[in-house]
Scaffold this motif. Structure first.
Motif, short mmCIF file in Angstrom:
data_model
loop_
_atom_site.label_atom_id
_atom_site.label_comp_id
_atom_site.label_asym_id
_atom_site.label_seq_id
_atom_site.Cartn_x
_atom_site.Cartn_y
_atom_site.Cartn_z
N ALA A 27 0.86 -0.78 -0.16
CA ALA A 27 0.13 0.04 0.62
C ALA A 27 0.68 1.65 0.07
O ALA A 27 0.34 2.63 -1.07
CB ALA A 27 -1.24 0.00 0.96
N ARG A 30 1.75 2.37 -3.73
CA ARG A 30 0.85 2.05 -4.28
C ARG A 30 0.39 3.21 -3.65
O ARG A 30 0.13 4.15 -5.18
CB ARG A 30 -0.14 1.19 -4.43
CG ARG A 30 0.40 -0.12 -5.05
CD ARG A 30 -0.60 -1.08 -4.77
NE ARG A 30 -0.32 -2.46 -5.62
CZ ARG A 30 -1.63 -2.78 -6.69
NH1 ARG A 30 -2.75 -2.12 -6.93
NH2 ARG A 30 -1.30 -3.61 -7.75
N ASN A 31 0.27 3.44 -2.54
CA ASN A 31 -0.57 4.57 -2.51
C ASN A 31 0.24 6.24 -3.16
O ASN A 31 0.28 6.55 -3.32
CB ASN A 31 -1.02 4.47 -0.72
CG ASN A 31 -1.66 3.80 -0.58
OD1 ASN A 31 -2.27 2.96 -1.32
ND2 ASN A 31 -2.34 4.03 0.62
N GLN A 49 -9.51 2.54 8.32
CA GLN A 49 -8.25 3.24 7.43
C GLN A 49 -9.23 4.92 6.88
O GLN A 49 -10.18 4.80 6.77
CB GLN A 49 -8.49 2.70 6.33
CG GLN A 49 -7.57 2.88 5.64
CD GLN A 49 -7.24 1.86 4.36
OE1 GLN A 49 -8.13 1.01 3.97
NE2 GLN A 49 -5.72 2.02 3.73
N LEU A 61 -9.45 3.52 -5.53
CA LEU A 61 -8.57 2.75 -4.69
C LEU A 61 -10.20 2.25 -3.13
O LEU A 61 -9.86 1.15 -3.08
CB LEU A 61 -7.52 3.48 -3.70
CG LEU A 61 -6.86 2.97 -2.62
CD1 LEU A 61 -6.00 1.01 -3.29
CD2 LEU A 61 -5.99 3.50 -1.97
N LYS A 64 -11.54 -0.68 -5.00
CA LYS A 64 -10.91 -1.67 -4.47
C LYS A 64 -10.56 -2.52 -3.56
O LYS A 64 -10.82 -4.14 -3.40
CB LYS A 64 -8.79 -1.56 -5.24
CG LYS A 64 -9.13 -1.98 -6.57
CD LYS A 64 -6.95 -1.54 -6.80
CE LYS A 64 -7.06 -1.24 -7.92
NZ LYS A 64 -5.83 -1.00 -8.26
N ILE A 65 -10.69 -1.43 -2.31
CA ILE A 65 -10.40 -2.57 -0.72
C ILE A 65 -11.17 -2.57 -0.76
O ILE A 65 -11.35 -3.85 0.16
CB ILE A 65 -9.50 -1.23 -0.05
CG1 ILE A 65 -8.19 -0.70 -0.46
CG2 ILE A 65 -9.61 -1.23 1.19
CD1 ILE A 65 -8.06 0.74 0.54
N ASP A 68 -11.96 -6.54 -0.88
CA ASP A 68 -10.64 -7.37 -0.80
C ASP A 68 -11.26 -7.98 0.32
O ASP A 68 -11.80 -7.98 0.73
CB ASP A 68 -9.96 -6.17 -0.36
CG ASP A 68 -8.94 -7.11 -0.34
OD1 ASP A 68 -8.51 -8.19 0.45
OD2 ASP A 68 -7.29 -6.18 -0.43
N ARG A 70 -10.17 -10.09 1.96
CA ARG A 70 -9.22 -10.41 3.38
C ARG A 70 -10.78 -9.42 4.78
O ARG A 70 -9.99 -9.73 5.73
CB ARG A 70 -8.04 -9.55 3.46
CG ARG A 70 -7.29 -10.67 1.92
CD ARG A 70 -6.35 -10.17 1.83
NE ARG A 70 -6.35 -8.66 1.50
CZ ARG A 70 -5.01 -8.46 0.63
NH1 ARG A 70 -3.47 -8.49 1.19
NH2 ARG A 70 -5.53 -7.20 0.08
C1 LIG Z 1 -7.65 -3.33 5.54
C2 LIG Z 1 -6.77 -3.07 3.84
C3 LIG Z 1 -6.45 -1.83 3.64
C4 LIG Z 1 -6.17 -2.12 2.44
N1 LIG Z 1 -5.45 0.03 2.43
C5 LIG Z 1 -5.25 -1.11 1.02
C6 LIG Z 1 -4.50 0.96 0.47
O1 LIG Z 1 -4.05 1.81 1.19
N2 LIG Z 1 -3.45 0.91 -0.16
C7 LIG Z 1 -3.21 -0.10 -1.54
O2 LIG Z 1 -2.91 0.14 -2.60
N3 LIG Z 1 -4.49 -0.97 -0.92
C8 LIG Z 1 -4.87 -1.83 0.10
N4 LIG Z 1 -5.51 -2.41 0.38
C9 LIG Z 1 -5.28 -3.57 -0.44
C10 LIG Z 1 -5.86 -3.74 -1.79
O3 LIG Z 1 -7.78 -4.08 -1.49
C11 LIG Z 1 -5.65 -4.10 -2.68
O4 LIG Z 1 -5.60 -5.60 -2.62
C12 LIG Z 1 -4.68 -3.65 -3.68
O5 LIG Z 1 -5.01 -2.26 -4.03
C13 LIG Z 1 -4.39 -4.24 -5.36
O6 LIG Z 1 -5.04 -4.44 -5.93
P1 LIG Z 1 -4.78 -4.57 -6.90
O7 LIG Z 1 -3.63 -5.81 -7.15
O8 LIG Z 1 -6.37 -5.41 -8.08
O9 LIG Z 1 -4.74 -3.73 -8.45
C14 LIG Z 1 -6.08 -3.13 1.81
C15 LIG Z 1 -7.05 -4.13 2.15
C16 LIG Z 1 -6.82 -4.22 2.93
C17 LIG Z 1 -7.58 -5.12 3.40
#
Ligand SMILES: Cc1cc2nc3c(=O)[nH]c(=O)nc-3n(C[C@H](O)[C@H](O)[C@H](O)COP(=O)(O)O)c2cc1C
Length: 404
Positions: A27, A30-31, A49, A61, A64-65, A68, A70
């Motif tokens: 993160a 990427r951020n 968050q 973003l 996407k999150i 996720d 997870r």
């Molecule tokens: C609680 C939580 C917080 C997250 N925060 C971020 C974040 O700040 N930035 C980020 O790029 N991915 C974050 N992720 C991961 C994204 O959900 C995602 O997996 C990531 O952006 C990669 O996506 P992609 O491979 O499909 O591009 C977070 C995941 C979780 C479970």
């Protein structure tokens, strides 16, 4: 425009390993590429968050999150705009409350941010952080996690006769839509929704009428709804009809007319609920008040429709308490994803519990919406998820059932 988005979520316990450090490492990289800064707080169960950056990149973003696997029950709490970032030098920092005391986390958050400098105690972002750090984990609360695969919808024919053909001798038709209580698997009432003879909407039907005749026709069409209800064989089910409150005021002896028509079609006044919209009541409240008294004296029930769509909202309840209150579909839509909508509905539930007003959530289209609303104590629902309105009849009802 600089945007701050805050969400909360819960760890998906069926996920083998969350890999928090790996998420944060990735993160950070990427951020910073996307110009996003912020923090992630975790207490072993819940996440909070803060994401800040340009609106476009933050929203991209967040989408996407949100999906996720997870984590789950992702609820947006705040989306706001401001002149400056609160976490300028941080790509994404993790604060793990399992490893640190609340006080030390709070101190470190302040140190990493500019919060200390900008009126911290009034800052909503700071307050969200502070509340998260100091509140108990959700483990002791009823968890509101929705697992879609655990539910299915089972269709059942409504216990009424078949739909009737188009009623050519009437100026209008009615589409009937049940209001249901899924936990009891029962229909609590049936709303009769007016339609033009070409199947057109209520708006189209009333647009074609001269303004001088609106109230008279509004009132008189209700007799057709009662007549259809009798022919469909609704038995002792309740029937809800929509009425302009001013029809009760402007048409002489309107309540008497309704009572006569109810009895002509072998219904009881106690079976009939009149729905009036929040805005209509507010605009003509003083005149309408005496009509309400007459309706109540005759035994007819009263519901506020589209509650929450107008401007007076809860303050209306200080002047007038209906038997039923229907929460507007706009508030219900995607409630499982929205913190502000959840907060408003919780306050409506609490208020109506104290006042013994029955709540109906209307416009339900998703299992997730129904599941969240039931978890805060709402029992009655109306919407396409359960049953669509059907012209001159009552269609199939779809009941949510555990899948195993
Ligand atoms: C609680 C939580 C917080 C997250 N925060 C971020 C974040 O700040 N930035 C980020 O790029 N991915 C974050 N992720 C991961 C994204 O959900 C995602 O997996 C990531 O952006 C990669 O996506 P992609 O491979 O499909 O591009 C977070 C995941 C979780 C479970």
């Amino acid at each position: 425009m600089l945007t701050t988005l805050i969400y909360r979520s819960q760890l998906n316990t069926s996920c083998e390993s969350i890999g928090l450090e790996a998420i944060i490492e990735k993160a950070k990289r990427r951020n910073s590429e996307a110009g996003i800064t912020g923090i992630l707080l975790f207490n072993g169960i819940d996440f909070l968050q803060i994401l800040e950056g340009s609106e476009e990149s933050v929203v991209r973003l967040y989408h996407k999150i949100r999906v996720d696997k997870r984590h789950q029950s992702v609820v947006e709490l705040m989306r706001d705009y401001g002149p400056r970032r609160r976490f300028e030098n941080v790509g994404m920092l993790l604060f793990d409350l399992r490893a640190e005391s609340p006080r030390s986390v709070l101190e470190r958050v302040l140190r990493y941010s500019k919060l200390e400098r900008y009126l911290t105690s009034d800052d909503r972002v700071f307050k969200f952080i502070q509340t998260f750090i100091t509140r108990p984990k959700t483990v002791s609360e009823k968890r509101q996690v929705f697992a879609g695969e655990e539910w299915q919808l089972e269709a059942e024919k409504a216990p009424f006769g078949d739909s009737l053909a188009l009623q050519t001798k009437q100026p209008c038709q009615f589409a009937f839509q049940p209001i249901v209580e899924p936990s009891e698997r029962k229909i609590t009432s049936i709303e009769a929704l007016i339609r033009g003879n070409d199947g057109g909407s209520p708006e189209q039907f009333f647009q074609a009428i001269s303004p001088d005749d609106i109230y008279k026709i509004d009132l008189e069409t209700k007799a057709w709804a009662f007549s259809l209800a009798e022919r469909l064989g609704i038995g002792d089910h309740k029937i809800a009809i929509n009425l302009l409150p001013m029809s009760l005021v402007n048409v002489p002896d309107a309540v008497e007319y309704l009572v006569n028509q109810i009895s002509r079609y072998h219904l009881l006044p106690e079976q009939v609920v009149i729905e009036v919209t929040e805005n209509e009541i507010i605009s003509g409240f003083n005149q309408f008040h005496s009509a309400i008294k007459q309706l109540r004296a005759a035994g007819i029930g009263l519901a506020i429709d589209d509650f929450g769509s107008g401007y007076a909202g809860l303050s209306l309840l200080t002047r007038f308490q209906p038997d039923k209150l229907k929460i507007d579909r706009e508030i219900i839509s995607n409630i499982h994803l929205s913190g502000p909508k959840q907060a408003i509905v919780k306050s409506i539930v609490s208020c109506c519990t104290d006042l013994e007003i029955t709540l109906v959530a209307e416009g339900i289209e998703k299992l997730e919406e129904w599941h969240w609303l039931e978890s805060v104590g709402i029992k009655r629902f109306q919407g396409f998820l359960f049953a669509r309105p059907q012209l001159n009849g009552v269609g199939k009802i779809h009941w949510p059932q555990p899948a195993f």
